[in-house]
Design a protein around this motif. Structure first.
Motif, PDB file in Angstrom:
ATOM      1  N   GLY A  72      78.401  39.510 -16.699  1.00  0.00           N
ATOM      2  CA  GLY A  72      79.607  40.204 -17.105  1.00  0.00           C
ATOM      3  C   GLY A  72      79.460  40.933 -18.424  1.00  0.00           C
ATOM      4  N   GLU A  73      80.518  41.684 -18.736  1.00  0.00           N
ATOM      5  CA  GLU A  73      80.535  42.430 -19.983  1.00  0.00           C
ATOM      6  C   GLU A  73      80.527  41.467 -21.177  1.00  0.00           C
ATOM      7  OE1 GLU A  73      83.338  45.780 -22.214  1.00  0.00           O
ATOM      8  OE2 GLU A  73      83.865  45.011 -20.229  1.00  0.00           O
ATOM      9  N   GLY A  74      79.674  41.732 -22.165  1.00  0.00           N
ATOM     10  CA  GLY A  74      79.592  40.889 -23.360  1.00  0.00           C
ATOM     11  C   GLY A  74      78.795  39.619 -23.174  1.00  0.00           C
ATOM     12  N   GLN A  75      78.228  39.411 -22.002  1.00  0.00           N
ATOM     13  CA  GLN A  75      77.459  38.188 -21.757  1.00  0.00           C
ATOM     14  C   GLN A  75      75.986  38.432 -22.126  1.00  0.00           C
ATOM     15  OE1 GLN A  75      78.164  36.840 -17.747  1.00  0.00           O
ATOM     16  NE2 GLN A  75      80.158  35.983 -18.259  1.00  0.00           N
ATOM     17  N   LYS A  76      75.712  38.249 -23.400  1.00  0.00           N
ATOM     18  CA  LYS A  76      74.349  38.451 -23.898  1.00  0.00           C
ATOM     19  C   LYS A  76      74.210  37.680 -25.206  1.00  0.00           C
ATOM     20  CE  LYS A  76      71.111  42.005 -25.473  1.00  0.00           C
ATOM     21  NZ  LYS A  76      70.881  43.447 -25.720  1.00  0.00           N
ATOM     22  N   ALA A  77      73.068  37.041 -25.385  1.00  0.00           N
ATOM     23  CA  ALA A  77      72.826  36.306 -26.637  1.00  0.00           C
ATOM     24  C   ALA A  77      71.321  36.252 -26.873  1.00  0.00           C
ATOM     25  CB  ALA A  77      73.409  34.906 -26.570  1.00  0.00           C
ATOM     26  N   GLU A  78      70.936  36.221 -28.147  1.00  0.00           N
ATOM     27  CA  GLU A  78      69.517  36.149 -28.525  1.00  0.00           C
ATOM     28  C   GLU A  78      69.326  35.010 -29.505  1.00  0.00           C
ATOM     29  OE1 GLU A  78      67.712  39.767 -29.791  1.00  0.00           O
ATOM     30  OE2 GLU A  78      68.968  41.020 -28.504  1.00  0.00           O
ATOM     31  N   GLY A  79      68.212  34.307 -29.333  1.00  0.00           N
ATOM     32  CA  GLY A  79      67.897  33.188 -30.215  1.00  0.00           C
ATOM     33  C   GLY A  79      68.462  31.884 -29.677  1.00  0.00           C
ATOM     34  N   LYS A  80      67.729  30.811 -29.933  1.00  0.00           N
ATOM     35  CA  LYS A  80      68.089  29.516 -29.370  1.00  0.00           C
ATOM     36  C   LYS A  80      69.479  29.064 -29.803  1.00  0.00           C
ATOM     37  CE  LYS A  80      66.354  24.788 -28.843  1.00  0.00           C
ATOM     38  NZ  LYS A  80      65.227  23.862 -29.108  1.00  0.00           N
ATOM     39  N   GLU A  81      69.814  29.274 -31.072  1.00  0.00           N
ATOM     40  CA  GLU A  81      71.100  28.798 -31.584  1.00  0.00           C
ATOM     41  C   GLU A  81      72.268  29.491 -30.894  1.00  0.00           C
ATOM     42  OE1 GLU A  81      73.528  28.457 -35.837  1.00  0.00           O
ATOM     43  OE2 GLU A  81      71.415  29.073 -35.810  1.00  0.00           O
ATOM     44  N   ALA A  82      72.197  30.824 -30.730  1.00  0.00           N
ATOM     45  CA  ALA A  82      73.296  31.581 -30.123  1.00  0.00           C
ATOM     46  C   ALA A  82      73.439  31.266 -28.636  1.00  0.00           C
ATOM     47  CB  ALA A  82      73.072  33.074 -30.323  1.00  0.00           C
ATOM     48  N   VAL A  83      72.294  31.202 -27.923  1.00  0.00           N
ATOM     49  CA  VAL A  83      72.359  30.932 -26.489  1.00  0.00           C
ATOM     50  C   VAL A  83      72.854  29.512 -26.236  1.00  0.00           C
ATOM     51  CG1 VAL A  83      71.050  30.836 -24.343  1.00  0.00           C
ATOM     52  CG2 VAL A  83      70.537  32.616 -26.026  1.00  0.00           C
ATOM     53  N   THR A  84      72.371  28.559 -27.053  1.00  0.00           N
ATOM     54  CA  THR A  84      72.818  27.168 -26.911  1.00  0.00           C
ATOM     55  C   THR A  84      74.324  27.052 -27.147  1.00  0.00           C
ATOM     56  OG1 THR A  84      70.656  26.308 -27.583  1.00  0.00           O
ATOM     57  CG2 THR A  84      72.546  24.829 -27.803  1.00  0.00           C
ATOM     58  N   ALA A  85      74.831  27.754 -28.170  1.00  0.00           N
ATOM     59  CA  ALA A  85      76.264  27.691 -28.490  1.00  0.00           C
ATOM     60  C   ALA A  85      77.099  28.209 -27.316  1.00  0.00           C
ATOM     61  CB  ALA A  85      76.556  28.498 -29.750  1.00  0.00           C
ATOM     62  N   TYR A  86      76.645  29.259 -26.681  1.00  0.00           N
ATOM     63  CA  TYR A  86      77.410  29.846 -25.581  1.00  0.00           C
ATOM     64  C   TYR A  86      77.525  28.859 -24.422  1.00  0.00           C
ATOM     65  CZ  TYR A  86      78.978  32.896 -21.869  1.00  0.00           C
ATOM     66  OH  TYR A  86      79.692  33.434 -20.828  1.00  0.00           O
ATOM     67  N   PHE A  87      76.400  28.314 -23.987  1.00  0.00           N
ATOM     68  CA  PHE A  87      76.434  27.407 -22.840  1.00  0.00           C
ATOM     69  C   PHE A  87      77.153  26.108 -23.162  1.00  0.00           C
ATOM     70  CE2 PHE A  87      73.096  30.258 -21.308  1.00  0.00           C
ATOM     71  CZ  PHE A  87      73.443  30.380 -19.974  1.00  0.00           C
ATOM     72  N   THR A  88      77.047  25.649 -24.404  1.00  0.00           N
ATOM     73  CA  THR A  88      77.759  24.426 -24.799  1.00  0.00           C
ATOM     74  C   THR A  88      79.270  24.642 -24.741  1.00  0.00           C
ATOM     75  OG1 THR A  88      75.915  23.772 -26.231  1.00  0.00           O
ATOM     76  CG2 THR A  88      78.062  22.733 -26.636  1.00  0.00           C
ATOM     77  N   GLN A  89      79.725  25.804 -25.199  1.00  0.00           N
ATOM     78  CA  GLN A  89      81.162  26.114 -25.177  1.00  0.00           C
ATOM     79  C   GLN A  89      81.689  26.157 -23.737  1.00  0.00           C
ATOM     80  OE1 GLN A  89      82.110  30.066 -26.443  1.00  0.00           O
ATOM     81  NE2 GLN A  89      84.268  29.614 -26.839  1.00  0.00           N
ATOM     82  N   LYS A  90      80.899  26.669 -22.813  1.00  0.00           N
ATOM     83  CA  LYS A  90      81.344  26.798 -21.435  1.00  0.00           C
ATOM     84  C   LYS A  90      81.374  25.468 -20.695  1.00  0.00           C
ATOM     85  CE  LYS A  90      82.150  31.197 -21.068  1.00  0.00           C
ATOM     86  NZ  LYS A  90      83.513  31.688 -20.759  1.00  0.00           N
ATOM     87  N   LYS A  91      80.789  24.423 -21.246  1.00  0.00           N
ATOM     88  CA  LYS A  91      80.682  23.155 -20.542  1.00  0.00           C
ATOM     89  C   LYS A  91      82.052  22.575 -20.197  1.00  0.00           C
ATOM     90  CE  LYS A  91      78.769  18.517 -20.740  1.00  0.00           C
ATOM     91  NZ  LYS A  91      77.938  17.527 -21.467  1.00  0.00           N
ATOM     92  N   ARG A  92      83.048  22.761 -21.092  1.00  0.00           N
ATOM     93  CA  ARG A  92      84.354  22.139 -20.870  1.00  0.00           C
ATOM     94  C   ARG A  92      85.087  22.720 -19.664  1.00  0.00           C
ATOM     95  NH1 ARG A  92      87.415  24.468 -26.271  1.00  0.00           N
ATOM     96  NH2 ARG A  92      87.034  26.684 -25.898  1.00  0.00           N
ATOM     97  N   ASP A  93      84.686  23.921 -19.240  1.00  0.00           N
ATOM     98  CA  ASP A  93      85.319  24.530 -18.071  1.00  0.00           C
ATOM     99  C   ASP A  93      84.508  24.351 -16.793  1.00  0.00           C
ATOM    100  OD1 ASP A  93      87.441  25.487 -19.584  1.00  0.00           O
ATOM    101  OD2 ASP A  93      86.353  27.313 -20.127  1.00  0.00           O
ATOM    102  N   MET A  94      83.426  23.588 -16.894  1.00  0.00           N
ATOM    103  CA  MET A  94      82.526  23.488 -15.747  1.00  0.00           C
ATOM    104  C   MET A  94      83.000  22.450 -14.739  1.00  0.00           C
ATOM    105  SD  MET A  94      78.711  23.786 -17.403  1.00  0.00           S
ATOM    106  CE  MET A  94      77.960  23.646 -15.783  1.00  0.00           C
ATOM    107  N   ALA A  95      82.642  22.691 -13.495  1.00  0.00           N
ATOM    108  CA  ALA A  95      82.840  21.735 -12.416  1.00  0.00           C
ATOM    109  C   ALA A  95      81.568  21.757 -11.585  1.00  0.00           C
ATOM    110  CB  ALA A  95      84.041  22.130 -11.567  1.00  0.00           C
ATOM    111  N   PRO A  96      81.245  20.650 -10.942  1.00  0.00           N
ATOM    112  CA  PRO A  96      79.980  20.600 -10.187  1.00  0.00           C
ATOM    113  C   PRO A  96      79.979  21.535  -8.981  1.00  0.00           C
ATOM    114  CG  PRO A  96      81.292  18.629  -9.787  1.00  0.00           C
ATOM    115  CD  PRO A  96      81.967  19.366 -10.886  1.00  0.00           C
ATOM    116  N   TRP A  97      78.860  22.208  -8.790  1.00  0.00           N
ATOM    117  CA  TRP A  97      78.665  23.103  -7.669  1.00  0.00           C
ATOM    118  C   TRP A  97      77.553  22.554  -6.786  1.00  0.00           C
ATOM    119  CZ3 TRP A  97      78.526  28.869  -9.711  1.00  0.00           C
ATOM    120  CH2 TRP A  97      79.683  29.110 -10.474  1.00  0.00           C
ATOM    121  N   ASP A  98      77.512  23.054  -5.567  1.00  0.00           N
ATOM    122  CA  ASP A  98      76.378  22.794  -4.686  1.00  0.00           C
ATOM    123  C   ASP A  98      75.480  24.021  -4.679  1.00  0.00           C
ATOM    124  OD1 ASP A  98      77.107  20.243  -3.885  1.00  0.00           O
ATOM    125  OD2 ASP A  98      78.408  20.992  -2.287  1.00  0.00           O
ATOM    126  N   VAL A  99      74.173  23.784  -4.704  1.00  0.00           N
ATOM    127  CA  VAL A  99      73.192  24.870  -4.657  1.00  0.00           C
ATOM    128  C   VAL A  99      72.406  24.731  -3.364  1.00  0.00           C
ATOM    129  CG1 VAL A  99      71.202  25.943  -5.758  1.00  0.00           C
ATOM    130  CG2 VAL A  99      73.024  24.941  -7.161  1.00  0.00           C
TER     131      VAL A  99
END
Length: 664
Positions: A43-70
């Motif tokens: 999506g728009e604005g979905q981009k990050a560089e460096g371990k700290e920034a990418v880690t922060a993004y995925f950590t923030q999204k964890k609270r909205d996550m639900a288990p999926w099947d792959v």
């Protein structure tokens, strides 16, 4: 520097996907990141560089996550240089059934892994869903209906908006639920404020959910930015939370102004429909009262004249007069019954029109033959005018056109005082070889119709002036029948009237003209029976079987048939009729006259049994129904099972003999 088998690289990518999507293990994903990782999302604005920034993004999204099947994972892996590997692939992702959430989509992903001291690390992630169009459409539709959607954790007293765009309806996209509830309370309309507080306060919601309720709904008025109150609705739905004991819910806020307007419109329509239904009910009650009055009046005439005739047997003139009055009352009762049947057929769509060539001149003469004596009896002037009738013959249902004209003219006669005038003018419009319009205009100098009643003049059971009923008996269905027949023929009918000045009704019918006289069935007749009616019926020496369970009807039929030389044998039910036919030789009976409703075996069953017999005349002997079942579907059923003719009671004597004549 270690060299990895491509299968081991793919297994590492598979482990990342399954732990992230299936187990919501964001920590494992973060642990694979290199210091210089680059992540690009879909999506728009979905981009990050460096371990700290990418880690922060995925950590923030964890609270909205639900288990999926792959499922359906596909990988393509290549080695890049000496220490890097490219792994691309796709998989199907869908929410687990236990979450009661719906998603089923295809995702694509790209990983670039690098060797870091004998261990793979992630230096690039690119993921996208290439077919999300339907989801975006559904999401847009949801937000159009519910411009504010909140995810609520009532236990933690928090809220979070599902969309950043919802900031226009609320100050912050996330925060404390009790604070937004308290801040909104002063803007609620005073009449709704107590209800709002008793339903949507955090404690009240948790209390209701604890009692087993799953959904809470409230309509209320809230002050808008323009200072005016508008209707809103809130629906709070409890959500299953398999991950913690916290009470979770979704809050859906809808702007109800348009819906409320539509609701008020619907309520107004319902009120109008109720008033119309009440008016219709009153009209039908009045109709039943009038019909009961008219039937009882006619029956009183029949019973009275019968009694007078029996006491004056030595006075032939008196007896003859009694019979004539009994006949007139009987015909009137028959007219009422026919009107009711016609209305029933029209309302159920079972009225069928006949298209055949007819003479308009003969039709008008037949109408005048009926109307002129009525007009003279009421001391009225009746006149007829024709204009532009260059064609005499048309294709249509002559009987129904005649019924329309007689109904309209009779109505004018009823409500025109003595000394008044009724005029019928007929003219032809738009003549061509395909279609012409005939206009019938009926004017009278009668009592007229009010403007209010003019709007419902063609509705069944309606009458405007109850006090005139005694002087003008009738079913009140004539105008309604005429209106329905005109529209069934594709024509139009209009009424124009003023109180005390008279009424004008104009009918326009589309009819196909016929220019070749030789195609006409009878130049001076609209009935193919007319020639036969002038001939005497001679059935001397013929024998019929009459199946009739009613003793009086059986006696009447036998007498009428025997008066014309026919020998009659009778059966009192359908089984008797089958037995009598079976016991006699072929040709013994000329025909069978069969009632439909009889005990033991009815007329339809009896007909089937006779047609199934193994003898020469079982299929050929004429079986003619004589029944009170007057509907079209009854006749169709009778003919379908093998009956040849169909006569409806009360029977006309000549009709019986005309039917029998076909089989002599």
């Amino acid at each position: 520097m270690k060299e990895y088998p491509l299968s081991e690289v793919e297994a590492f990518a598979c482990e990342i996907l399954n732990k992230y999507y299936c187990e919501c293990d964001v920590e494992f994903l973060n642990s694979t990141f290199a210091e210089d990782i680059v992540w690009i999302g879909a999506g728009e604005g979905q981009k990050a560089e460096g371990k700290e920034a990418v880690t922060a993004y995925f950590t923030q999204k964890k609270r909205d996550m639900a288990p999926w099947d792959v499922s359906y994972e596909i990988y393509e892996t290549r080695r890049l240089g000496s220490d890097c590997y490219l792994c691309e692939g796709s998989s199907r992702i869908s929410f687990c059934k236990r979450t009661e959430m719906l998603l089923d989509n295809q995702q694509r992903f790209t990983f670039i892994f690098r060797d870091n001291g004998g261990k793979l690390e992630t230096i690039h992630i690119h993921n996208l869903m290439p077919y999300p169009g339907w989801q975006e459409a559904v999401q847009a539709a949801i937000f159009k209906v519910y411009p504010l959607i909140l995810k609520l954790n009532l236990t933690q007293d928090t809220y979070r908006c599902f969309s950043e765009e919802e900031i226009q309806f609320i100050d912050k996209t996330e925060g404390v639920y009790s604070e937004i509830y308290s801040s909104s309370l002063p803007g609620i309309h005073p009449e709704h404020r107590d209800k709002y507080a008793s339903v949507l306060a955090r404690e009240k919601l948790m209390e209701r959910f604890s009692r087993g309720e799953r959904e809470v709904y409230l309509d209320f008025q809230q002050e808008g930015t323009n200072g005016e109150y508008g209707w809103r609705s809130v629906c709070v739905i409890q959500m299953e939370n398999p991950f913690s004991p916290d009470v979770m819910a979704i809050g859906l806020v809808k702007v109800q102004d348009t819906q409320k307007e539509k609701q008020e419109e619907q309520e107004q329509l319902l009120r109008g429909a109720l008033q119309s239904a009440n008016a219709s009910s009153l009209a039908k009650s009045d109709f039943l009262s009038r019909i009961s009055h008219d039937i009882r009046t006619s029956m009183n005439g029949i019973v009275g004249m019968s009694a007078i005739g029996q006491r004056n047997l030595q006075k032939p003139d008196t007896v003859l007069e009694c019979f004539q009055k009994i006949d007139a009352s009987s015909k009137y009762l028959f007219d009422i019954l026919n009107d009711i049947l016609d209305v029933s057929k029209l309302e159920t769509g079972k009225m069928e029109l006949i298209s055949q060539c007819f003479s308009l001149q003969v039709l008008l003469e037949e109408v005048n033959h009926i109307i002129t004596p009525q007009a003279k009896g009421r001391r009225l002037i009746y006149e007829e005018y024709k204009k532009g009738l260059e064609t005499e013959y048309y294709v249509g249902d002559a009987a129904r056109i005649k019924q329309i004209l007689i109904n309209l003219l009779s109505n004018s006669l009823k409500f025109t005082p003595a000394g008044g005038k009724v005029i019928m003018s007929v003219r032809q419009e738009d003549e061509n070889y395909d279609l012409s319009f005939l206009e019938f205009c009926i004017c009278d100098t009668g009592i007229g119709i009010s403007e209010a009643f003019l709007q419902r003049i063609f509705q069944p059971f309606e009458r405007e002036i109850p006090e005139v009923i005694c002087d003008n008996p009738g079913s009140g269905l004539g105008l309604s029948i005429a209106y329905s027949l005109v529209h069934l023929m594709g024509g139009t009918i209009e009424a124009d009237s003023k109180k005390g000045e008279g009424t004008q009704i104009t009918v326009r019918l589309p009819l196909a003209p016929v220019f070749e006289e030789e195609t006409v069935y009878g130049k001076n007749s609209n009935s193919w029976w007319e020639e036969e009616e002038s001939e005497d019926f001679d059935f001397y020496g013929y024998r019929v079987l009459l199946a009739e369970d009613n003793e009086l009807n059986r006696e009447i039929a036998c007498t009428l048939l025997e008066m014309n030389g026919i020998e009659v044998e009778t059966a009192e039910n359908g089984q008797e009729a089958v037995d009598m036919f079976s016991e006699n030789p072929p040709g013994y009976y000329m025909a069978i006259l069969m009632d439909i409703r009889m005990p033991v075996m009815d007329g339809l069953e009896s007909t089937c049994a006779i047609r199934a017999l193994d003898r020469g005349d079982a299929q050929t002997i004429p079986i003619i129904a004589m029944t009170a079942n007057a509907f079209q579907e009854d006749e169709e059923e009778a003919r379908k099972i093998g009956m040849d003719g169909y006569l409806v009671k009360p029977l006309e004597v000549d009709a019986i003999f005309r039917e029998l004549r076909h089989y002599v």
